[in-house]
Design an enzyme around this catalytic site. Structure first.
Site, PDB file in Angstrom:
ATOM      1  N   ASP A  14      -8.759  -5.915  -8.125  1.00 31.49           N
ATOM      2  CA  ASP A  14      -9.920  -6.269  -7.312  1.00 31.49           C
ATOM      3  C   ASP A  14      -9.463  -7.177  -6.181  1.00 31.49           C
ATOM      4  OD1 ASP A  14     -12.484  -6.544  -6.413  1.00 31.49           O
ATOM      5  OD2 ASP A  14     -13.206  -7.763  -8.079  1.00 31.49           O
ATOM      6  N   GLU A 109     -11.558  -2.089  -4.881  1.00 31.36           N
ATOM      7  CA  GLU A 109     -11.205  -2.205  -6.299  1.00 31.36           C
ATOM      8  C   GLU A 109     -10.956  -0.837  -6.915  1.00 31.36           C
ATOM      9  OE1 GLU A 109     -14.243  -3.499  -9.100  1.00 31.36           O
ATOM     10  OE2 GLU A 109     -15.794  -3.163  -7.596  1.00 31.36           O
TER      11      GLU A 109
END
Length: 369
Positions: A14, A109
């Site tokens: 992420d 992500e």
């Protein structure tokens, strides 16, 4: 965690404050300052906030007006999706140096399955470190990562040492980790569900684990069985490189609130055109049309209708949206309208695939996690 379940090595990567970090990367004068992407106008909404801005309570989806009150020195910058896509492509190229089992969730992500990988490294923790270092070297941006036995735990773990950190939850620690976790941190449990769980005395994973599957299904519907499994470290979902699209939508926020249905239909005409364009580009069609209405007080309402056939035509989308608009009276002036098409023919394609359905592979890990 049930020992009979397949154990995989999943990494959730992420990017840290991606949109804001790209802006700071491209404009050195913004580095170290509180910035927000989007939301600059009186009716704007914050798309992303730098960590410097988050210290003041500025968050995504917050109105620009409130963000300014919380942080008077906040600097607003425009979104640049062409640039975000460019950087995202560089990051995904790095992912594919290690595995082809990459499932992007958004531009910033993705899940990676590195149980078997291209570099022959047995430790998923080491691979995550290498990936984050390479992202930093190639793009100048920081990434955080979570490493564990399935997508759910990896996703939760990636938030623990943010920003610019990572967390590994090895197989033998998964259950204990989930038991002590506040249910607000369980991925997929929103604010409303969390409040409902609190009212029933469910505050942690352990509290949830004490409830039977029947109890959870009774009080939380179909999600109950999901909650029952995840708190035990059970999740069957694989990392799927080609995620099947389930819906397609377009929406517009207006510079001034709209009260006239005539003006609303005019806006819906433009939105329906955009939906048709996106459907054509994606080569999909759908059966369920949903009208999204956000009122001036920020309350949200949706109205849906499912047809007996797949559509892609703007005319049918617009006519159905009109019918949904007139279905009930407006409760207030409107600040946003949106149209989405779901129940897509991609679902039928998935069901009618002739090749055997992919099954979980029981991988026995004989090396360091």
């Amino acid at each position: 965690m049930e020992t009979s379940l397949p154990i995989r090595k999943i990494i959730h990567v992420d990017m840290d404050a991606f949109y804001a970090s790209v802006a700071q990367l491209d404009d050195p004068s913004l580095r170290g300052k509180a910035i927000a992407v989007g939301g600059g106008g009186d009716r704007g909404v914050v798309s992303a906030a730098s960590y410097e801005a988050r210290k003041f309570g500025v968050r995504s989806a917050m109105s620009g007006v409130l963000a300014r009150k919380l942080c008077p020195e906040l600097i607003f910058v425009r979104s640049d999706f062409a640039r975000y896509n460019e950087v995202s492509k560089q990051i995904r190229e790095i992912f594919h140096e290690y595995t082809d089992l990459v499932e992007p969730l958004s531009l910033d992500e993705a899940y990676l399955d590195v149980t078997e990988n291209k570099v022959g490294m047995p430790s998923a923790t080491v691979i995550a470190t290498w990936i984050r270092q390479k992202i930093k070297e190639k793009t100048g941006l920081n990434a955080s990562a979570g490493i564990s036995i399935n997508k759910f735990v990896a996703k939760v773990a990636s938030d623990i040492n943010k920003p610019n950190g990572q967390k590994t939850i090895p197989p033998e620690e998964v259950v204990a980790f989930l038991e002590t976790l506040d249910i607000r941190k369980f991925y997929g449990i929103g604010k409303v569900t969390a409040e409902k769980m609190y009212q029933k005395g469910i505050f942690t994973g352990l509290d949830m684990k004490k409830k039977s599957k029947e109890y959870l299904e009774q009080h939380f519907g179909k999600s109950g069985a999901y909650y029952y499994d995840i708190v035990r470290g059970i999740q069957y979902s694989q990392v799927k490189p080609n995620r099947i699209r389930k819906s397609l939508a377009a929406e517009r926020t207006f510079s001034e609130n709209i009260t006239s249905e005539v003006f609303m239909i005019e806006r819906l005409d433009h939105i329906a055109s955009e939906v048709e364009k996106r459907l054509s580009k994606s080569k999909v069609a759908g059966k369920t049309i949903t009208l999204k209405i956000k009122y001036s007080d920020f309350t949200l309402q949706t109205r849906s209708r499912t047809l007996d056939y797949y559509i892609r035509s703007k005319d049918i989308i617009l006519e159905t949206a009109k019918e949904l608009l007139y279905q009930d009276k407006m409760k207030d002036s409107v600040r946003l309208l949106g149209i989405s098409l779901s129940n897509l023919n991609t679902e039928d394609k998935k069901k009618t695939k002739t090749e055997p359905e992919e099954k979980e592979i029981d991988v026995q890990l004989r090396f360091e996690f």
